[in-house]
Motif scaffolding. Structure first.
Motif, PDB file in Angstrom:
ATOM      1  N   GLU A  90     -41.432 -54.547  30.943  1.00 13.67           N
ATOM      2  CA  GLU A  90     -40.063 -54.735  30.655  1.00 13.67           C
ATOM      3  C   GLU A  90     -39.305 -53.425  31.940  1.00 13.67           C
ATOM      4  N   LYS A  99     -39.126 -50.481  31.345  1.00 13.98           N
ATOM      5  CA  LYS A  99     -37.965 -48.909  30.615  1.00 13.98           C
ATOM      6  C   LYS A  99     -39.051 -48.432  29.728  1.00 13.98           C
ATOM      7  N   TYR A 100     -38.528 -47.382  29.812  1.00 16.46           N
ATOM      8  CA  TYR A 100     -38.483 -46.722  28.133  1.00 16.46           C
ATOM      9  C   TYR A 100     -38.138 -47.028  27.049  1.00 16.46           C
ATOM     10  N   GLU A 101     -38.884 -47.227  25.940  1.00 12.99           N
ATOM     11  CA  GLU A 101     -37.725 -47.558  24.472  1.00 12.99           C
ATOM     12  C   GLU A 101     -38.808 -46.565  23.820  1.00 12.99           C
ATOM     13  N   ASN A 128     -42.876 -49.796  28.846  1.00  9.28           N
ATOM     14  CA  ASN A 128     -43.071 -51.096  27.955  1.00  9.28           C
ATOM     15  C   ASN A 128     -43.479 -51.439  29.888  1.00  9.28           C
TER      16      ASN A 128
END
Length: 105
Positions: free
Chosen positions: A85, A87-89, A82
């Motif tokens: 954001e 970050k990984y999701e 992402n």
């Protein structure tokens, strides 16, 4: 054509999903581009039957092109980055299930 005429064993076709995602799925533009990609793959196979054709995230042209390719690489089917954001999701369950259904088709 140079890559296919040279000592390369084949082609990795990447970015088909990114290109097709520019359009709403099922729209005239989407369908025309999807048809064009399938025709491109069939033309490559016709002219270079000995070369390996690999699709990366090419599920949007399957099953129409399945008989013409040698391999499909699946990327980011369960997770993604992402950018907003930072970050990984995990991919939402609905998107993941749809992706799997398209690959099984």
């Amino acid at each position: 054509p140079y890559a296919l005429l040279s000592r390369f064993d084949g082609l990795l076709l990447d970015g088909i999903d990114s290109y097709l995602n520019r359009h709403e799925e099922g729209s005239q533009a989407f369908n025309e581009d999807q048809t064009a990609f399938v025709q491109l793959i069939k033309t490559i196979r016709l002219h270079y039957p000995q070369k390996v054709i690999i699709l990366k995230n090419g599920y949007m042209v399957l099953p129409e092109a399945a008989k013409e390719i040698d391999m499909e690489i699946v990327e980011a089917s369960y997770g993604r980055y992402n950018v907003k954001e930072k970050k990984y999701e995990l991919v939402p369950d609905e998107s993941y299930e749809k992706y799997l259904d398209e690959l099984k088709a």
